[in-house]
Scaffold this motif. Structure first.
Motif, mmCIF file in Angstrom:
data_model
loop_
_atom_site.group_PDB
_atom_site.id
_atom_site.type_symbol
_atom_site.label_atom_id
_atom_site.label_comp_id
_atom_site.label_asym_id
_atom_site.label_seq_id
_atom_site.Cartn_x
_atom_site.Cartn_y
_atom_site.Cartn_z
ATOM 1 N N SER A 113 -19.514 24.322 -29.521
ATOM 2 C CA SER A 113 -18.827 24.578 -30.785
ATOM 3 C C SER A 113 -17.442 23.951 -30.724
ATOM 4 O O SER A 113 -16.805 23.899 -29.676
ATOM 5 C CB SER A 113 -18.709 26.095 -31.027
ATOM 6 O OG SER A 113 -20.002 26.677 -31.146
ATOM 7 N N ILE A 114 -16.991 23.488 -31.879
ATOM 8 C CA ILE A 114 -15.700 22.810 -31.959
ATOM 9 C C ILE A 114 -14.725 23.697 -32.723
ATOM 10 O O ILE A 114 -14.982 24.087 -33.868
ATOM 11 C CB ILE A 114 -15.842 21.444 -32.663
ATOM 12 C CG1 ILE A 114 -16.818 20.550 -31.892
ATOM 13 C CG2 ILE A 114 -14.493 20.764 -32.803
ATOM 14 C CD1 ILE A 114 -16.402 20.230 -30.484
ATOM 15 N N ASN A 115 -13.589 23.992 -32.088
ATOM 16 C CA ASN A 115 -12.593 24.857 -32.721
ATOM 17 C C ASN A 115 -11.483 24.037 -33.369
ATOM 18 O O ASN A 115 -11.496 22.799 -33.356
ATOM 19 C CB ASN A 115 -12.026 25.859 -31.714
ATOM 20 C CG ASN A 115 -11.439 25.171 -30.490
ATOM 21 O OD1 ASN A 115 -11.079 23.988 -30.552
ATOM 22 N ND2 ASN A 115 -11.335 25.886 -29.374
ATOM 23 N N ASN A 116 -10.492 24.744 -33.884
ATOM 24 C CA ASN A 116 -9.389 24.104 -34.597
ATOM 25 C C ASN A 116 -8.631 23.083 -33.747
ATOM 26 O O ASN A 116 -8.415 21.950 -34.186
ATOM 27 C CB ASN A 116 -8.441 25.198 -35.114
ATOM 28 C CG ASN A 116 -7.361 24.645 -36.024
ATOM 29 O OD1 ASN A 116 -7.146 23.452 -36.114
ATOM 30 N ND2 ASN A 116 -6.662 25.546 -36.713
ATOM 31 N N PRO A 117 -8.189 23.410 -32.513
ATOM 32 C CA PRO A 117 -7.421 22.424 -31.727
ATOM 33 C C PRO A 117 -8.190 21.133 -31.444
ATOM 34 O O PRO A 117 -7.616 20.034 -31.524
ATOM 35 C CB PRO A 117 -7.108 23.175 -30.425
ATOM 36 C CG PRO A 117 -7.162 24.620 -30.792
ATOM 37 C CD PRO A 117 -8.236 24.719 -31.825
ATOM 38 N N VAL A 118 -9.462 21.253 -31.102
ATOM 39 C CA VAL A 118 -10.249 20.053 -30.808
ATOM 40 C C VAL A 118 -10.417 19.202 -32.063
ATOM 41 O O VAL A 118 -10.238 17.976 -32.039
ATOM 42 C CB VAL A 118 -11.626 20.435 -30.218
ATOM 43 C CG1 VAL A 118 -12.493 19.176 -30.050
ATOM 44 C CG2 VAL A 118 -11.465 21.144 -28.897
ATOM 45 N N MET A 119 -10.744 19.866 -33.184
ATOM 46 C CA MET A 119 -10.912 19.113 -34.428
ATOM 47 C C MET A 119 -9.579 18.519 -34.880
ATOM 48 O O MET A 119 -9.540 17.413 -35.440
ATOM 49 C CB MET A 119 -11.490 20.014 -35.525
ATOM 50 C CG MET A 119 -11.989 19.250 -36.744
ATOM 51 S SD MET A 119 -13.332 18.098 -36.305
ATOM 52 C CE MET A 119 -13.656 17.310 -37.881
ATOM 53 N N GLY A 120 -8.494 19.233 -34.594
ATOM 54 C CA GLY A 120 -7.180 18.699 -34.933
ATOM 55 C C GLY A 120 -6.886 17.419 -34.167
ATOM 56 O O GLY A 120 -6.365 16.442 -34.730
ATOM 57 N N SER A 121 -7.183 17.405 -32.863
ATOM 58 C CA SER A 121 -6.985 16.199 -32.053
ATOM 59 C C SER A 121 -7.877 15.065 -32.535
ATOM 60 O O SER A 121 -7.469 13.891 -32.583
ATOM 61 C CB SER A 121 -7.275 16.509 -30.578
ATOM 62 O OG SER A 121 -6.394 17.478 -30.074
ATOM 63 N N PHE A 122 -9.107 15.419 -32.909
ATOM 64 C CA PHE A 122 -10.071 14.430 -33.388
ATOM 65 C C PHE A 122 -9.548 13.761 -34.663
ATOM 66 O O PHE A 122 -9.494 12.524 -34.773
ATOM 67 C CB PHE A 122 -11.423 15.115 -33.643
ATOM 68 C CG PHE A 122 -12.546 14.169 -33.958
ATOM 69 C CD1 PHE A 122 -13.423 13.753 -32.966
ATOM 70 C CD2 PHE A 122 -12.752 13.691 -35.246
ATOM 71 C CE1 PHE A 122 -14.469 12.885 -33.251
ATOM 72 C CE2 PHE A 122 -13.784 12.824 -35.553
ATOM 73 C CZ PHE A 122 -14.643 12.421 -34.543
ATOM 74 N N LEU A 123 -9.143 14.576 -35.650
ATOM 75 C CA LEU A 123 -8.687 14.029 -36.927
ATOM 76 C C LEU A 123 -7.341 13.327 -36.812
ATOM 77 O O LEU A 123 -7.062 12.377 -37.552
ATOM 78 C CB LEU A 123 -8.619 15.142 -37.975
ATOM 79 C CG LEU A 123 -9.968 15.714 -38.431
ATOM 80 C CD1 LEU A 123 -9.764 16.760 -39.515
ATOM 81 C CD2 LEU A 123 -10.906 14.616 -38.933
ATOM 82 N N ASN A 124 -6.488 13.767 -35.901
ATOM 83 C CA ASN A 124 -5.221 13.079 -35.670
ATOM 84 C C ASN A 124 -5.471 11.656 -35.166
ATOM 85 O O ASN A 124 -4.805 10.698 -35.584
ATOM 86 C CB ASN A 124 -4.369 13.857 -34.665
ATOM 87 C CG ASN A 124 -3.049 13.162 -34.369
ATOM 88 O OD1 ASN A 124 -2.228 12.956 -35.257
ATOM 89 N ND2 ASN A 124 -2.862 12.766 -33.123
ATOM 90 N N THR A 125 -6.439 11.529 -34.270
ATOM 91 C CA THR A 125 -6.805 10.195 -33.765
ATOM 92 C C THR A 125 -7.377 9.327 -34.877
ATOM 93 O O THR A 125 -7.023 8.150 -35.026
ATOM 94 C CB THR A 125 -7.827 10.330 -32.628
ATOM 95 O OG1 THR A 125 -7.289 11.167 -31.598
ATOM 96 C CG2 THR A 125 -8.177 8.976 -32.045
ATOM 97 N N VAL A 126 -8.270 9.931 -35.682
ATOM 98 C CA VAL A 126 -8.862 9.186 -36.806
ATOM 99 C C VAL A 126 -7.788 8.755 -37.784
ATOM 100 O O VAL A 126 -7.781 7.612 -38.280
ATOM 101 C CB VAL A 126 -9.929 10.043 -37.524
ATOM 102 C CG1 VAL A 126 -10.412 9.345 -38.794
ATOM 103 C CG2 VAL A 126 -11.105 10.330 -36.594
ATOM 104 N N ASP A 127 -6.855 9.652 -38.063
ATOM 105 C CA ASP A 127 -5.795 9.372 -39.037
ATOM 106 C C ASP A 127 -4.989 8.139 -38.634
ATOM 107 O O ASP A 127 -4.624 7.310 -39.479
ATOM 108 C CB ASP A 127 -4.880 10.595 -39.152
ATOM 109 C CG ASP A 127 -3.836 10.431 -40.233
ATOM 110 O OD1 ASP A 127 -4.210 10.158 -41.388
ATOM 111 O OD2 ASP A 127 -2.638 10.553 -39.923
ATOM 112 N N ILE A 128 -4.717 7.997 -37.355
ATOM 113 C CA ILE A 128 -3.913 6.858 -36.876
ATOM 114 C C ILE A 128 -4.670 5.543 -37.021
ATOM 115 O O ILE A 128 -4.107 4.531 -37.444
ATOM 116 C CB ILE A 128 -3.489 7.088 -35.406
ATOM 117 C CG1 ILE A 128 -2.474 8.235 -35.338
ATOM 118 C CG2 ILE A 128 -2.899 5.820 -34.801
ATOM 119 C CD1 ILE A 128 -2.133 8.672 -33.941
ATOM 120 N N ILE A 129 -5.953 5.544 -36.704
ATOM 121 C CA ILE A 129 -6.690 4.268 -36.721
ATOM 122 C C ILE A 129 -7.157 3.862 -38.125
ATOM 123 O O ILE A 129 -7.651 2.745 -38.304
ATOM 124 C CB ILE A 129 -7.901 4.294 -35.757
ATOM 125 C CG1 ILE A 129 -8.925 5.333 -36.185
ATOM 126 C CG2 ILE A 129 -7.445 4.527 -34.330
ATOM 127 C CD1 ILE A 129 -10.196 5.307 -35.365
#
Length: 637
Positions: A113-129
């Motif tokens: 399961s994916i929680n808020n911190p992991v999804m936050g890191s995921f979307l932060n990376t996506v946002d930059i690229i």
């Protein structure tokens, strides 16, 4: 010994000849290789496979990553991406490496399961690229012979990891907004991102439902407008936000109100990315009128019966489109007016053209050609009205118009074929005599039966309306998906080829003076008119649809203009070359009020003229016609 002459020289790469390729080592802080090519006496960069070292190290670490290590790994990836954001967004190879990492993480997440911190890191990376000036970088990534675009791989990773979210939370990045919540009755959310006012409305849910909505404002610069195998990518563009919707229940009604990014574009299509087709798909989605609130304008409403990744595609409003529209509609109006005039003339002269079988069958063909094209033009106008009112084109309302257009356009060509075969029969097969009734039966069965059979088979073979009509906002036969348009093009161009062969044979016979030894003058005149009509209209029709094929493979304005002109003016050509240039038909219409009957006009022929025709060489086996002085047939002998 003379020094060998080389075209390119460099301290690092050495020397080389023109078109020679060499591989160099990446600079400090980078891993991989850089390929150069000798061009214009200089080593030019050819392919950059240099990946930022910190990202390359993380990618290598991913090979042995365990599920429980995902939170720490994603934090490291997010931190490294943020620290080197400028270098990363300018390096296509590094962006590719990050997408590969995210795709692998999304795959691993299916076991946890994916929680808020992991999804936050995921979307932060996506946002930059995907943020900033990244269009050139993503254009490089989406080129080539890859079976799947890098951008589609990224979208797949986002959708996959969104399925594994737990709890309720919200995340806001520069260009990404995520909301995960539980709804009981209805749901309504408006984007809080800069330069975005996208609205998502779910009017009713059957039971308590957890829903995840992610809004992207910059994915339009990343995702392809069309699938990787479509050569017409410039025709449509993503013209709004991209929204990913994930829900644990089936929803039959979800509404999106998208801001239009570029107001100069039109022809909106509500679409979702279909991973099976590797293309945008409009199935289950339709455009609805947007009900403005206050002074709000420039929005498109989409209603869909399923959830996935949604956006809108729109086409440019260009001078080319406007010019072609005016040419087409004005031409069709002229064509329809010409066809009506043609039918009026044929009605006036109808009694006077029944004097012999050849003349009668010629005029039957002209009348049916005119009627077929007139009905096809009416269906074209109906289809155009449907395509303009409903974007994407309504399959249910458009299919009947396409069917009848297909049928009557084919009937036009088959009647042209009957005219050519009548010319061939009367010119070449001089010993054969077929009754008028038999010729009529054959002509009607072939000219309407064959088109009906082809049209019905086309509908059946395209397995329903989804692949029967075009999906390019036009009421016409499908080309890209099912190639249904070949069911018109092949018969039409085959008939053109047959007619041209018939003309060659007839001209050969005429030059050898074998034609019509016992043929009456009126019948000879009819044959001349048929030959002229077939000789002129057949190349025009063939040229028209030849340019029609050109429009399928080329976006050149000249080809489209010529096709629009020729296609829309076919009725005018039929009036001129089929009716107005027939001197006997036009004179019959004007002299019908002069009191001269057909019998009186025939009496004016001299006995010498009739005898001269009667004395021509005639085959003994079939006998020669005997005439009275006034030209009446009194028997054969």
């Amino acid at each position: 010994m003379a020094r060998e002459d080389y075209d390119c020289r460099n301290e690092e790469l050495g020397v080389g000849k023109t078109d020679e390729v060499k591989t160099g080592v990446c600079g400090k802080g980078l891993k991989g290789t850089f390929t150069y090519k000798c061009e214009s006496r200089d080593w030019k960069p050819l392919e950059d496979n240099c990946v930022l070292e910190v990202i390359d190290n993380l990618k290598n670490k991913l090979q042995s990553l365990r599920v429980e290590e995902i939170p720490g790994f994603m934090a490291d990836l997010s931190s490294a991406t943020a620290k080197h954001d400028i270098n990363i967004t300018q390096s296509a190879a590094t962006v590719q490496a990050i997408v590969d990492i995210l795709f692998k993480i999304a795959d691993l997440s299916q076991a946890t399961s994916i929680n808020n911190p992991v999804m936050g890191s995921f979307l932060n990376t996506v946002d930059i690229i995907v943020s900033g000036n990244v269009s050139d970088t993503w254009s490089k990534l989406n080129k080539g012979n890859n079976t799947e675009d890098t951008s589609i791989k990224l979208l797949s990773a986002i959708e996959d990891i969104s399925d594994r979210l737990t709890d309720e939370f919200a995340i806001n990045e520069t260009s990404i907004q995520l909301n995960r919540t539980t709804i009981k009755n209805s749901f309504n959310i408006t984007s809080a991102l800069p330069n975005s006012a996208t609205e998502i409305v779910i009017p009713q849910v059957p039971q308590e439902t957890t829903i995840t909505i992610i809004i992207f404002t910059t994915l339009d610069k990343v995702l392809p407008s069309q699938g990787t195998n479509d050569s017409r990518k410039s025709d449509v563009r993503i013209n709004g936000d991209v929204v990913v919707v994930k829900v644990n229940e089936t929803l039959n009604n979800i509404s999106f109100a998208f801001d239009i990014t570029n107001q100069s574009l039109g022809n909106p299509q509500c679409v979702f990315w279909n991973f099976n087709l590797s293309n945008w798909d409009s199935t289950g989605c339709e455009v609805k009128p947007y009900i403005s609130k206050g002074n709000e304008t420039g929005k498109i409403t989409c209603e869909c019966n399923h959830t996935t990744s949604f956006s809108i595609l729109m086409s440019p409003f260009s001078i080319k489109n406007i010019a072609l529209a005016y040419i087409t509609y004005i031409g069709v109006a002229i064509s329809m007016a010409s066809l009506i005039i043609c039918l009026i003339i044929e009605t006036i002269v109808w009694k006077s053209v029944r004097r012999n079988d050849t003349s009668y069958m010629r005029h039957v063909s002209i009348v049916n050609i005119a009627v077929s094209l007139l009905i096809a033009n009416i269906c074209f106008i109906i289809g155009a009205a449907i395509a303009e009112q409903e974007q994407p084109t309504s399959v249910g309302r458009c299919s009947p118009a396409v069917f009848f257009m297909h049928f009557f356009y084919l009937a036009l060509f088959f009647w042209m074929l009957m005219s050519a075969l009548l010319l061939f029969y009367r010119t070449v097969m001089v010993l054969s005599q077929m009754s008028r009734a038999k010729m009529m039966v054959i002509a009607f069965i072939v000219s309407y039966g064959a088109p009906l059979l082809i049209a019905v088979i086309t509908v059946a073979s395209t397995a329903g309306p989804q692949n029967y009509i075009s999906k390019r906002n036009a009421c016409w036969l499908n080309w890209l998906e099912s190639k249904a348009l070949l069911a018109f093009v092949i018969p039409a161009l085959t008939i053109v080829a047959i007619n041209l062969v018939v003309l060659i044979v007839v001209l050969y016979k005429i030059m050898r003076r074998v034609v019509g030894a016992a043929t009456q003058p009126d019948e000879k005149h009819a044959l001349v008119v048929i030959a002229r009509c077939v000789a002129i209209l057949t190349p025009i029709f063939g040229l028209t649809w030849g340019f029609g094929i050109g429009t399928m493979v080329s976006q050149d304005l000249g080809i489209h203009v010529v096709f629009a002109l020729l296609n829309s003016l076919q009725g005018f050509f039929i009036l001129v070359f089929g009716t107005l240039l027939d001197s006997k038909s036009t004179s019959a219409g004007t002299s019908s009020t002069s009191g001269l009957t057909a019998f009186q006009r025939m009496q004016r022929r001299t006995a010498a003229e009739i005898r001269s025709w009667n004395l021509k060489v005639c085959p003994v086996e079939v006998g020669c016609r005997r005439f009275m002085a006034n030209g009446t047939v009194i028997g054969y002998g």
